[in-house]
Write a protein that holds these residues in place. Structure first.
Motif, mmCIF file in Angstrom:
data_model
loop_
_atom_site.group_PDB
_atom_site.id
_atom_site.type_symbol
_atom_site.label_atom_id
_atom_site.label_comp_id
_atom_site.label_asym_id
_atom_site.label_seq_id
_atom_site.Cartn_x
_atom_site.Cartn_y
_atom_site.Cartn_z
ATOM 1 N N GLY A 1 -42.076 -35.854 62.834
ATOM 2 C CA GLY A 1 -43.030 -36.672 63.569
ATOM 3 C C GLY A 1 -44.127 -37.325 62.751
ATOM 4 N N ARG A 2 -44.023 -37.266 61.419
ATOM 5 C CA ARG A 2 -45.005 -37.992 60.615
ATOM 6 C C ARG A 2 -44.293 -38.852 59.571
ATOM 7 N NH1 ARG A 2 -47.265 -34.084 55.836
ATOM 8 N NH2 ARG A 2 -47.594 -36.095 54.886
ATOM 9 N N VAL A 3 -45.011 -39.869 59.111
ATOM 10 C CA VAL A 3 -44.434 -40.750 58.092
ATOM 11 C C VAL A 3 -44.495 -40.036 56.754
ATOM 12 C CG1 VAL A 3 -44.594 -42.972 56.932
ATOM 13 C CG2 VAL A 3 -45.181 -42.801 59.347
ATOM 14 N N ILE A 4 -43.332 -39.939 56.096
ATOM 15 C CA ILE A 4 -43.268 -39.158 54.865
ATOM 16 C C ILE A 4 -42.919 -40.044 53.660
ATOM 17 C CG2 ILE A 4 -40.816 -38.526 55.042
ATOM 18 C CD1 ILE A 4 -43.388 -35.895 54.393
ATOM 19 N N ALA A 5 -42.350 -41.232 53.937
ATOM 20 C CA ALA A 5 -41.937 -42.114 52.852
ATOM 21 C C ALA A 5 -41.643 -43.497 53.411
ATOM 22 C CB ALA A 5 -40.680 -41.570 52.159
ATOM 23 N N ALA A 6 -41.508 -44.454 52.513
ATOM 24 C CA ALA A 6 -41.092 -45.801 52.910
ATOM 25 C C ALA A 6 -40.353 -46.432 51.753
ATOM 26 C CB ALA A 6 -42.289 -46.659 53.294
ATOM 27 N N VAL A 7 -39.455 -47.365 52.087
ATOM 28 C CA VAL A 7 -38.747 -48.090 51.041
ATOM 29 C C VAL A 7 -38.758 -49.561 51.401
ATOM 30 C CG1 VAL A 7 -36.484 -47.754 52.151
ATOM 31 C CG2 VAL A 7 -36.595 -48.243 49.709
ATOM 32 N N THR A 8 -38.870 -50.416 50.388
ATOM 33 C CA THR A 8 -38.793 -51.857 50.628
ATOM 34 C C THR A 8 -37.698 -52.464 49.769
ATOM 35 O OG1 THR A 8 -40.436 -52.317 48.903
ATOM 36 C CG2 THR A 8 -41.251 -52.106 51.146
ATOM 37 N N PHE A 9 -36.990 -53.416 50.328
ATOM 38 C CA PHE A 9 -36.094 -54.289 49.571
ATOM 39 C C PHE A 9 -36.743 -55.673 49.596
ATOM 40 C CE2 PHE A 9 -31.532 -52.547 49.156
ATOM 41 C CZ PHE A 9 -31.977 -51.238 49.055
ATOM 42 N N ASP A 10 -37.155 -56.154 48.444
ATOM 43 C CA ASP A 10 -37.819 -57.459 48.326
ATOM 44 C C ASP A 10 -38.995 -57.621 49.290
ATOM 45 O OD1 ASP A 10 -36.429 -58.414 46.200
ATOM 46 O OD2 ASP A 10 -35.059 -59.692 47.334
ATOM 47 N N GLN A 11 -39.699 -56.575 49.577
ATOM 48 C CA GLN A 11 -40.854 -56.635 50.482
ATOM 49 C C GLN A 11 -41.953 -55.712 49.964
ATOM 50 O OE1 GLN A 11 -41.185 -58.257 53.917
ATOM 51 N NE2 GLN A 11 -39.795 -59.533 52.734
ATOM 52 N N ALA A 12 -42.104 -55.646 48.647
ATOM 53 C CA ALA A 12 -42.968 -54.630 48.058
ATOM 54 C C ALA A 12 -44.427 -54.760 48.482
ATOM 55 C CB ALA A 12 -42.870 -54.682 46.541
ATOM 56 N N LYS A 13 -44.817 -55.934 48.929
ATOM 57 C CA LYS A 13 -46.237 -56.113 49.236
ATOM 58 C C LYS A 13 -46.706 -55.287 50.431
ATOM 59 C CE LYS A 13 -47.447 -60.141 46.754
ATOM 60 N NZ LYS A 13 -47.652 -61.579 46.701
ATOM 61 N N TRP A 14 -45.775 -54.772 51.222
ATOM 62 C CA TRP A 14 -46.201 -53.936 52.340
ATOM 63 C C TRP A 14 -46.343 -52.473 51.958
ATOM 64 C CZ3 TRP A 14 -48.357 -56.953 55.366
ATOM 65 C CH2 TRP A 14 -47.793 -58.172 55.746
ATOM 66 N N LEU A 15 -45.924 -52.121 50.766
ATOM 67 C CA LEU A 15 -45.801 -50.705 50.429
ATOM 68 C C LEU A 15 -47.136 -49.968 50.433
ATOM 69 C CD1 LEU A 15 -43.143 -49.380 50.067
ATOM 70 C CD2 LEU A 15 -43.466 -49.424 47.607
ATOM 71 N N GLU A 16 -48.182 -50.655 50.002
ATOM 72 C CA GLU A 16 -49.506 -50.004 49.986
ATOM 73 C C GLU A 16 -49.913 -49.540 51.374
ATOM 74 O OE1 GLU A 16 -51.691 -52.740 46.713
ATOM 75 O OE2 GLU A 16 -52.938 -51.650 48.129
ATOM 76 N N PHE A 17 -49.609 -50.379 52.364
ATOM 77 C CA PHE A 17 -49.948 -50.011 53.741
ATOM 78 C C PHE A 17 -49.231 -48.724 54.127
ATOM 79 C CE2 PHE A 17 -48.753 -50.068 58.230
ATOM 80 C CZ PHE A 17 -50.011 -50.086 58.819
ATOM 81 N N TYR A 18 -47.950 -48.638 53.780
ATOM 82 C CA TYR A 18 -47.179 -47.445 54.154
ATOM 83 C C TYR A 18 -47.621 -46.235 53.329
ATOM 84 C CZ TYR A 18 -44.471 -50.361 57.209
ATOM 85 O OH TYR A 18 -44.115 -51.191 58.227
ATOM 86 N N GLN A 19 -48.044 -46.486 52.105
ATOM 87 C CA GLN A 19 -48.577 -45.376 51.314
ATOM 88 C C GLN A 19 -49.780 -44.755 52.033
ATOM 89 O OE1 GLN A 19 -49.315 -46.114 47.159
ATOM 90 N NE2 GLN A 19 -50.732 -44.404 46.990
ATOM 91 N N ARG A 20 -50.616 -45.607 52.574
ATOM 92 C CA ARG A 20 -51.782 -45.079 53.288
ATOM 93 C C ARG A 20 -51.344 -44.327 54.541
ATOM 94 N NH1 ARG A 20 -54.591 -48.935 51.622
ATOM 95 N NH2 ARG A 20 -54.014 -50.311 53.327
ATOM 96 N N GLN A 21 -50.322 -44.840 55.196
ATOM 97 C CA GLN A 21 -49.785 -44.132 56.364
ATOM 98 C C GLN A 21 -49.336 -42.721 55.973
ATOM 99 O OE1 GLN A 21 -48.945 -45.636 59.771
ATOM 100 N NE2 GLN A 21 -50.769 -46.669 59.015
ATOM 101 N N ILE A 22 -48.651 -42.623 54.834
ATOM 102 C CA ILE A 22 -48.180 -41.319 54.366
ATOM 103 C C ILE A 22 -49.373 -40.417 54.057
ATOM 104 C CG2 ILE A 22 -46.953 -40.143 52.490
ATOM 105 C CD1 ILE A 22 -45.349 -42.864 52.201
#
Lengths: 471, 412
Positions: free
Chosen positions: A388-409
């Motif tokens: 029930g929690r965000v533990i990771a994220a992966v992007t294919f050619d969408q790396a600019k969103w990764l920081e947001f998901y890092q904060r979610q984690i």
């Protein structure tokens, strides 16, 4: 209280102490730079088994194999002078912690007041030594490996076989296609990258390989490599009874941690790495931290508060840098100034024209959701969920969103993400099982191994609760 | 919920010369609703976070009608340019432009202009010969970037004068409308007319390059077939080329003018730069932090409730980020109000951040570095004639309207 904890002797250590760094690669170099940056003026010795000054590895499986950069042009840039005594080409062969001495392969030894172990990993060789010795069978980890493989690829082999479709294997296959070489990829799992990212993302990676003309064989093992009469690789045999004729085989079955030299040292060092606390101090076999032995980089296993204090071994470029900086700082500071290594796992890959980035620990997850973009277009962001929690994220050619998901984690945000975003498609409305391989079946090793709770029990097996099986 | 009345003061022309004390006041509440409606975000980490937040939309169609700021910018006959779109539409257009503009497909496009940029700078400065006073804006900053864009796109030199005329008029669209209703209407008409003429000219050029491609960017755009998606249509090309023209023009004018103004206010730094021309590289970064050409980013909308810095910005809210304030945030930059030309760790918002990060930044850097280093090298004893200089009305793209500079002579 150890004598070094007394302020006067800490000052003496910083001024005229002896620090030895074993491992002259990314982590070792960055640690050395940090030591000098933070005012260490004593003797600094850098020990490395390779004869080269520290170099960068990520280009070896990309630009170097493509022929864009020579392997000897990969030296790491220096952020400052480190005024070290270099002992290159002499591997460390033993450690005596009570005498505070490192033995070297050339028969000499070096004494230290503080030791940093950054010996990293080496590529796992083909298990059959005779077959591994065939001309045309390669691994890829070092500068010399890259030079040899590049030379052979340049000669235009009739077909290249890549054994193992993890990140390194997939990148090598991508280079082969870019060089217009016929390539077969053999992967034991259901799809490329499935050990690290699960089979939902693995299926996208498989599609990329097919689109680029890779002969991809999943769910098979290579059972044997066959040579011709003069010891050159000719053919590979698969577990499904098939064969493929190839002049080159690249064994990309993951890595082994360089800890054998620590046998008998009393440190908690084994095949999974060297256990250390979040402050990078090594554990001994009793589970007690050492005050003067530190660990950083690929060889380290350290507990991460964000991931249930599990001991993580990370073969990530960014982790090597961050952990080295923390280790170096903690080596020469007062106890109350120590910092924890809280780096959120992060890595990237470039293959088949796609930039892949990941943050967090995907293979801890049980579910995945395509939160933005589309798997079919090969451009997306997917979030991984665990209980029930965000533990990771992966992007294919969408790396600019990764920081947001890092904060979610980092904020332990709920999974699936409940909010509306740009580029949300209907296909991503529901989470599905992430499709990680059964952890009880040995595989060639994902990028991140989550290795249980006890740092001293080297026989511990990897069986996280709620771990998703392939549907 | 507290609210403030600072946006009106920021937009008030009386505060144009020095908005920074207002930003400092704004930062006391990092996220705040202005009494005029929009949420203002003024602190570094909060701006950074929202620029990377997929719950924030830049799509102009999501915007409440009353939140639109510059009605004349977009041509109603053309599709929105990529700056006013969200993924995936934004991504497709940006990708198609990048294929012709930057690495990996066109890695030498900008770098290849290096020599030409130096040449244009020298030529413009040569025209100061025999004078002891110039208006930096009219005599240098204004003509310079348009000439560079002409070379980048491949506008033939004989057409450059016409192109300059349209560019100047189209660029005035970013200014707020002033004057009587009749004057405002006339202004809007003039901008539309210039846009149409520019679009017509570009259509002709695109057709010509399609038949006989050259090495320029228009040829690349006109002939690109896309990798795995539909190539840019003609209306999309016109819309986005006009955007590149406006965005690459006004901002660079302000960057260079603000740069000289700042150097003339810091004579020691000017002296250092003259002695060490390489200083211009970090100096331009500090300039982008200290006096950013784009002060505010209006016209963003929240797609969901966003909790940030203890405040919940509700779904559908109009969002104004203030990067010029984030650039002066003491939580991020030590001594933020000091101009430190070689400031370390200078991750400013001069080019924004996130998916709409300025596509022209490599070109702007080259232009500003070449211009400032050469102006400082060649102008003998340059001095400000008036301080502060007269500013343009625009609070978003802020910069002097004129910058009179006196000097004793010209070095070769």
């Amino acid at each position: 209280m150890s004598p070094m904890a007394v302020d006067g002797s800490l000052e003496r250590l910083r001024r005229e102490g002896r620090i030895v760094v074993v491992g002259a690669s990314l982590a070792g170099l960055r640690a050395a730079e940090t030591l000098r940056e933070e005012g260490f003026t004593g003797t600094l010795t850098m020990i490395g088994d390779e004869p080269y000054e520290p170099y960068d590895r990520p280009p070896l499986s990309k630009q170097v194999l493509l022929g864009r950069v020579p392997a000897d042009h990969t030296a790491l840039p220096r952020s400052r002078a480190i005024e070290a005594q270099w002992r290159l080409g002499a591997a460390a062969t033993g450690l005596d912690p009570s005498a505070k001495r490192v033995a070297l392969a050339d028969g000499t030894s070096v004494e230290y007041d503080r030791l940093l172990i950054a010996t990293g990993v080496r590529s796992r060789p083909w298990p059959n030594e005779l077959e591994a010795g065939l001309d045309g069978v390669f691994v890829l980890r070092t500068r010399d490996d890259a030079t040899r493989l590049r030379h052979r690829l340049k000669a235009g082999p009739s077909r290249v076989l890549v054994i193992g479709a993890g990140f390194t294997g997939s990148e090598i296959a991508s280079v082969c296609r870019e060089r217009d070489l016929p390539v077969t990829v053999a992967e034991r799992g259901p799809a490329p990258l499935s050990g690290a990212l699960g089979s939902v993302i693995g299926d996208v990676a498989a599609e990329l390989q097919h689109q680029h003309g890779v002969d991809l064989r999943c769910g098979v093992m290579v059972t044997g490599l066959e040579g011709d009469g003069v010891g050159r690789l000719r053919r590979a045999h698969f577990s499904d009874g098939g064969t493929v004729d190839a002049e080159v085989a690249v064994v990309a079955l993951g890595a082994t941690r360089n800890t054998e030299w620590l046998a008998g040292s009393g440190l908690a060092a084994g095949p999974r790495g060297i256990a250390c606390d979040a402050g990078c101090r090594a554990f001994d076999v009793r589970g007690i931290v050492a005050d003067d032995v530190f660990v950083a980089g690929d060889v380290a296993r350290s507990p991460h508060p964000l991931f249930g204090y599990r001991f993580l071994s990370l073969e990530h470029w960014g982790n090597a840098v961050a952990q080295a900086e923390v280790a170096a700082h903690n080596m020469i500071c007062r106890a109350e100034e120590r910092r924890p290594h809280l780096w959120t796992p992060y890595f990237w890959s470039a293959q088949f024209g796609v930039n892949i980035k990941s943050v967090g620990v995907p293979n801890m997850a049980d579910q995945i959701i395509v939160s933005q973009g589309s798997l079919g277009e090969h451009r997306f962001t997917a979030a991984y969920g665990y209980q029930g929690r965000v533990i990771a994220a992966v992007t294919f050619d969408q790396a600019k969103w990764l920081e947001f998901y890092q904060r979610q984690i980092e904020q332990a945000a709920p999974f699936p993400p409940p909010f509306a975003t740009v580029d949300r498609r209907t296909e991503g409305m529901r989470p599905v099982p992430a499709g990680f391989p059964d952890p009880s079946v040995p595989t060639h090793g994902p990028q991140v191994t989550v290795s249980g709770y006890s740092p001293t029990d080297q026989r511990v097996t990897f069986t996280p609760a709620g771990h998703g099986r392939q549907a | 919920m507290t609210s403030v009345a600072l946006l009106g003061q920021i937009l008030d022309y009386a505060n144009r010369a020095d908005p920074y004390p207002l930003y400092a006041e704004l930062r006391r509440t990092p996220v705040v609703r202005d009494e005029s409606g929009p949420y203002l975000v003024s602190t570094y980490w909060e701006i950074h976070s929202l620029l990377h937040d997929p719950r924030v939309s830049s799509d102009v169609r999501n915007l409440a009608p009353e939140a639109k700021t510059a009605p004349a910018i977009e041509d109603p006959d053309l599709p929105p340019s990529f700056i006013r779109l969200d993924p995936p539409d934004h991504d497709r257009l940006r990708r198609l432009i990048m294929r012709t503009y930057g690495p990996p497909h066109a890695p030498r496009r900008v770098y290849g202009l290096h020599g030409e940029i130096s040449g244009i700078v020298s030529e413009l400065i040569d025209r100061f010969e025999g004078r002891d006073r110039i208006d930096l804006v009219d005599d240098f900053s204004y003509p310079f970037p348009v000439t560079v864009i002409c070379r980048l796109l491949g506008v033939p030199q004989e057409d450059e004068q016409r192109f300059h005329g349209w560019a100047d008029t189209v660029a005035t669209a970013v200014e707020p409308l002033v004057g009587t209703p009749e004057e405002q209407q006339a202004h809007v008409r003039a901008v539309r007319e210039a846009r149409h003429q520019l679009a017509e000219y570009l259509s002709g050029l695109i057709a010509q390059r399609r038949r006989a491609p050259r090495e320029d960017m228009i040829s690349a755009l006109a002939t690109d077939r896309g990798a795995d998606e539909s190539p840019m249509s003609l209306p999309e090309m016109l819309s986005n080329l006009t955007l590149l023209l406006i965005a690459g023009h006004e901002t660079t004018v302000n960057l260079i003018t603000n740069g000289m103004l700042t150097l003339l206010r810091h004579p020691d730094t000017l002296k250092r730069l003259r002695a060490d021309p390489d200083l211009v590289i970090p100096l331009v970064e500090e300039l982008l932090r200290f006096e950013p050409p784009v002060q505010l980013l209006p016209e963003r909308t929240t797609l969901d409730d966003i909790e940030i810095a203890g405040t919940t910005i509700p779904q559908g809210a109009s969002l104004w980020l203030v990067p010029a304030s984030g650039n002066r945030d003491p939580q991020r930059f030590p001594e933020p109000d000091r101009f430190i030309p070689d400031r370390p760790d200078n991750q400013h918002f001069g080019f924004g951040s996130g998916i709409h990060n300025c596509i022209g930044s490599p070109l702007a850097r080259l232009e500003a570095q070449a211009a400032l280093a050469e102006l400082v090298r060649r102008l003998d004893n340059p001095r400000l004639v008036e301080d502060p200089p007269p500013y343009r009305h625009n609070a978003v793209l802020r910069g002097p309207r004129h910058l009179p500079i006196a000097f004793d002579g010209l070095s070769r």
